[in-house]
Design a protein around this motif. Sequence first.
Motif, PDB file in Angstrom:
ATOM      1  N   ILE A 131      41.671  36.308  37.449  1.00 26.04           N
ATOM      2  CA  ILE A 131      40.597  36.492  38.425  1.00 26.04           C
ATOM      3  C   ILE A 131      39.734  37.689  38.034  1.00 26.04           C
ATOM      4  O   ILE A 131      38.501  37.638  38.136  1.00 26.04           O
ATOM      5  CB  ILE A 131      41.176  36.676  39.846  1.00 26.04           C
ATOM      6  N   MET A 132      40.376  38.747  37.561  1.00 26.64           N
ATOM      7  CA  MET A 132      39.611  39.917  37.139  1.00 26.64           C
ATOM      8  C   MET A 132      38.661  39.568  35.995  1.00 26.64           C
ATOM      9  O   MET A 132      37.518  40.035  35.950  1.00 26.64           O
ATOM     10  CB  MET A 132      40.542  41.050  36.707  1.00 26.64           C
ATOM     11  N   ALA A 133      39.126  38.742  35.060  1.00 28.51           N
ATOM     12  CA  ALA A 133      38.288  38.360  33.922  1.00 28.51           C
ATOM     13  C   ALA A 133      37.043  37.611  34.373  1.00 28.51           C
ATOM     14  O   ALA A 133      35.932  37.885  33.905  1.00 28.51           O
ATOM     15  CB  ALA A 133      39.097  37.499  32.947  1.00 28.51           C
ATOM     16  N   ARG A 134      37.216  36.662  35.312  1.00 26.83           N
ATOM     17  CA  ARG A 134      36.056  35.915  35.790  1.00 26.83           C
ATOM     18  C   ARG A 134      35.084  36.834  36.538  1.00 26.83           C
ATOM     19  O   ARG A 134      33.862  36.699  36.407  1.00 26.83           O
ATOM     20  CB  ARG A 134      36.497  34.787  36.726  1.00 26.83           C
ATOM     21  N   THR A 135      35.638  37.780  37.280  1.00 26.31           N
ATOM     22  CA  THR A 135      34.808  38.738  38.012  1.00 26.31           C
ATOM     23  C   THR A 135      34.025  39.612  37.041  1.00 26.31           C
ATOM     24  O   THR A 135      32.817  39.819  37.196  1.00 26.31           O
ATOM     25  CB  THR A 135      35.692  39.620  38.921  1.00 26.31           C
ATOM     26  N   PHE A 136      34.715  40.119  36.016  1.00 28.64           N
ATOM     27  CA  PHE A 136      34.050  40.961  35.023  1.00 28.64           C
ATOM     28  C   PHE A 136      32.945  40.191  34.303  1.00 28.64           C
ATOM     29  O   PHE A 136      31.830  40.700  34.141  1.00 28.64           O
ATOM     30  CB  PHE A 136      35.075  41.483  34.011  1.00 28.64           C
ATOM     31  N   GLU A 137      33.262  38.992  33.863  1.00 28.72           N
ATOM     32  CA  GLU A 137      32.287  38.192  33.109  1.00 28.72           C
ATOM     33  C   GLU A 137      31.000  37.972  33.901  1.00 28.72           C
ATOM     34  O   GLU A 137      29.884  38.191  33.393  1.00 28.72           O
ATOM     35  CB  GLU A 137      32.902  36.830  32.747  1.00 28.72           C
ATOM     36  N   LEU A 138      31.160  37.535  35.147  1.00 29.73           N
ATOM     37  CA  LEU A 138      29.983  37.204  35.946  1.00 29.73           C
ATOM     38  C   LEU A 138      29.174  38.446  36.303  1.00 29.73           C
ATOM     39  O   LEU A 138      27.939  38.447  36.231  1.00 29.73           O
ATOM     40  CB  LEU A 138      30.415  36.454  37.213  1.00 29.73           C
ATOM     41  N   LYS A 139      29.869  39.516  36.654  1.00 30.88           N
ATOM     42  CA  LYS A 139      29.171  40.757  37.005  1.00 30.88           C
ATOM     43  C   LYS A 139      28.485  41.376  35.790  1.00 30.88           C
ATOM     44  O   LYS A 139      27.366  41.897  35.893  1.00 30.88           O
ATOM     45  CB  LYS A 139      30.141  41.752  37.646  1.00 30.88           C
ATOM     46  N   LEU A 140      29.139  41.339  34.633  1.00 28.72           N
ATOM     47  CA  LEU A 140      28.514  41.894  33.431  1.00 28.72           C
ATOM     48  C   LEU A 140      27.260  41.111  33.069  1.00 28.72           C
ATOM     49  O   LEU A 140      26.222  41.703  32.743  1.00 28.72           O
ATOM     50  CB  LEU A 140      29.493  41.875  32.252  1.00 28.72           C
ATOM     51  N   GLN A 198      30.881  35.202  46.145  1.00 30.24           N
ATOM     52  CA  GLN A 198      31.551  36.443  46.535  1.00 30.24           C
ATOM     53  C   GLN A 198      31.531  37.454  45.393  1.00 30.24           C
ATOM     54  O   GLN A 198      31.313  38.653  45.614  1.00 30.24           O
ATOM     55  CB  GLN A 198      33.000  36.161  46.928  1.00 30.24           C
ATOM     56  N   ILE A 199      31.779  36.978  44.183  1.00 31.41           N
ATOM     57  CA  ILE A 199      31.804  37.870  43.020  1.00 31.41           C
ATOM     58  C   ILE A 199      30.464  38.579  42.861  1.00 31.41           C
ATOM     59  O   ILE A 199      30.412  39.787  42.582  1.00 31.41           O
ATOM     60  CB  ILE A 199      32.163  37.079  41.747  1.00 31.41           C
ATOM     61  N   LEU A 200      29.372  37.856  43.048  1.00 30.44           N
ATOM     62  CA  LEU A 200      28.051  38.461  42.874  1.00 30.44           C
ATOM     63  C   LEU A 200      27.655  39.357  44.044  1.00 30.44           C
ATOM     64  O   LEU A 200      26.923  40.326  43.859  1.00 30.44           O
ATOM     65  CB  LEU A 200      26.999  37.371  42.677  1.00 30.44           C
ATOM     66  N   LYS A 201      28.147  39.056  45.240  1.00 28.40           N
ATOM     67  CA  LYS A 201      27.724  39.803  46.423  1.00 28.40           C
ATOM     68  C   LYS A 201      28.583  41.041  46.688  1.00 28.40           C
ATOM     69  O   LYS A 201      28.080  42.059  47.163  1.00 28.40           O
ATOM     70  CB  LYS A 201      27.758  38.888  47.657  1.00 28.40           C
ATOM     71  N   LYS A 202      29.874  40.974  46.383  1.00 32.24           N
ATOM     72  CA  LYS A 202      30.783  42.062  46.729  1.00 32.24           C
ATOM     73  C   LYS A 202      30.962  43.046  45.580  1.00 32.24           C
ATOM     74  O   LYS A 202      30.717  42.725  44.423  1.00 32.24           O
ATOM     75  CB  LYS A 202      32.148  41.496  47.147  1.00 32.24           C
ATOM     76  N   ARG A 203      31.424  44.243  45.934  1.00 31.10           N
ATOM     77  CA  ARG A 203      31.743  45.241  44.919  1.00 31.10           C
ATOM     78  C   ARG A 203      33.016  44.823  44.185  1.00 31.10           C
ATOM     79  O   ARG A 203      33.879  44.151  44.748  1.00 31.10           O
ATOM     80  CB  ARG A 203      31.925  46.615  45.557  1.00 31.10           C
ATOM     81  N   PHE A 204      33.126  45.269  42.946  1.00 30.90           N
ATOM     82  CA  PHE A 204      34.270  44.893  42.092  1.00 30.90           C
ATOM     83  C   PHE A 204      35.594  45.164  42.799  1.00 30.90           C
ATOM     84  O   PHE A 204      36.482  44.303  42.874  1.00 30.90           O
ATOM     85  CB  PHE A 204      34.184  45.706  40.792  1.00 30.90           C
ATOM     86  N   GLU A 205      35.754  46.372  43.327  1.00 26.79           N
ATOM     87  CA  GLU A 205      37.029  46.770  43.921  1.00 26.79           C
ATOM     88  C   GLU A 205      37.362  45.995  45.194  1.00 26.79           C
ATOM     89  O   GLU A 205      38.531  45.924  45.594  1.00 26.79           O
ATOM     90  CB  GLU A 205      37.044  48.273  44.213  1.00 26.79           C
ATOM     91  N   GLU A 206      36.365  45.386  45.842  1.00 22.44           N
ATOM     92  CA  GLU A 206      36.611  44.609  47.053  1.00 22.44           C
ATOM     93  C   GLU A 206      37.271  43.269  46.746  1.00 22.44           C
ATOM     94  O   GLU A 206      37.780  42.608  47.656  1.00 22.44           O
ATOM     95  CB  GLU A 206      35.298  44.367  47.799  1.00 22.44           C
ATOM     96  N   LEU A 207      37.286  42.875  45.483  1.00 23.65           N
ATOM     97  CA  LEU A 207      37.813  41.568  45.096  1.00 23.65           C
ATOM     98  C   LEU A 207      39.230  41.643  44.536  1.00 23.65           C
ATOM     99  O   LEU A 207      39.791  40.622  44.148  1.00 23.65           O
ATOM    100  CB  LEU A 207      36.886  40.936  44.054  1.00 23.65           C
TER     101      LEU A 207
END
Length: 248
Positions: A131-140, A198-207
């Motif tokens: 899940i962290m990887a998908r979050t990082f990829e999309l946010k980056l 959610q990934i795009l709207k929320k802060r990294f640490e909130e996920l």
Amino acid sequence: MGVYTTEAIVVGYRDFREADRILTLFSPERGKIHAVARGVRQPRSPLMAGTQLFSYSKFLLVEGKNLDSVSQCELKESFFKIREDLDRMAYGAYFAELLRISTRECEKSEEVFRFFLKTLFLLEVWEDLKIMARTFELKLMALQGFKPQIFCCVNCGGKGLEKVWFSSILGGTLCEKCKSKDNKAIKISKEALSVMRQILKKRFEELIELKLSEDIKNELKEAILDFVLHQLERKPRTLCFLEEISML
């Protein structure tokens, strides 16, 4: 030759000659920097602690014609917990390579720097690294100017997305009426789309507490990774290693 000081994260390196190492640093003021750390591989080198992969240090550098040189460095955070764990090390190396590939030389960005520094702190404690990887990829990708349009159909602008396809080529979601605009578009569930939003709207640490089924994680990997690879136009070498260790 000029001398300058900067904080930076070591995001890559390669051994050079008998005892040197060429570092790739990422700095908020100067972006991606290539610098040689002379003698760093010798026992008791004063540069060793601050120049390991993922180290966050304060550097004194001397400008050179082709490569800058590390004169001094002061370690601020080692992130040794990442290097001690094979899975975290693999994901960290993958994240660092994505940063290197998606960033041009000397393209400064304090926002990207702070994002990657936060990534390393979270990588020490995040439990579900998929899940962290998908979050990082999309946010980056969003930070680098490749934010996908996932709040409406990228083709017609419609918001009533009952059935959804994700198009890496067009850069966003397609409704059922527009899915023919990209015959390689990937069908995703409304649940997976909700997570991407959610990934795009929320802060990294909130996920960090986000819990997902394996089916949703697989959907997200297929769609987001396809989008990342389309933007980068080449497959990161560390992704192959990451896929290998995930099978152990």
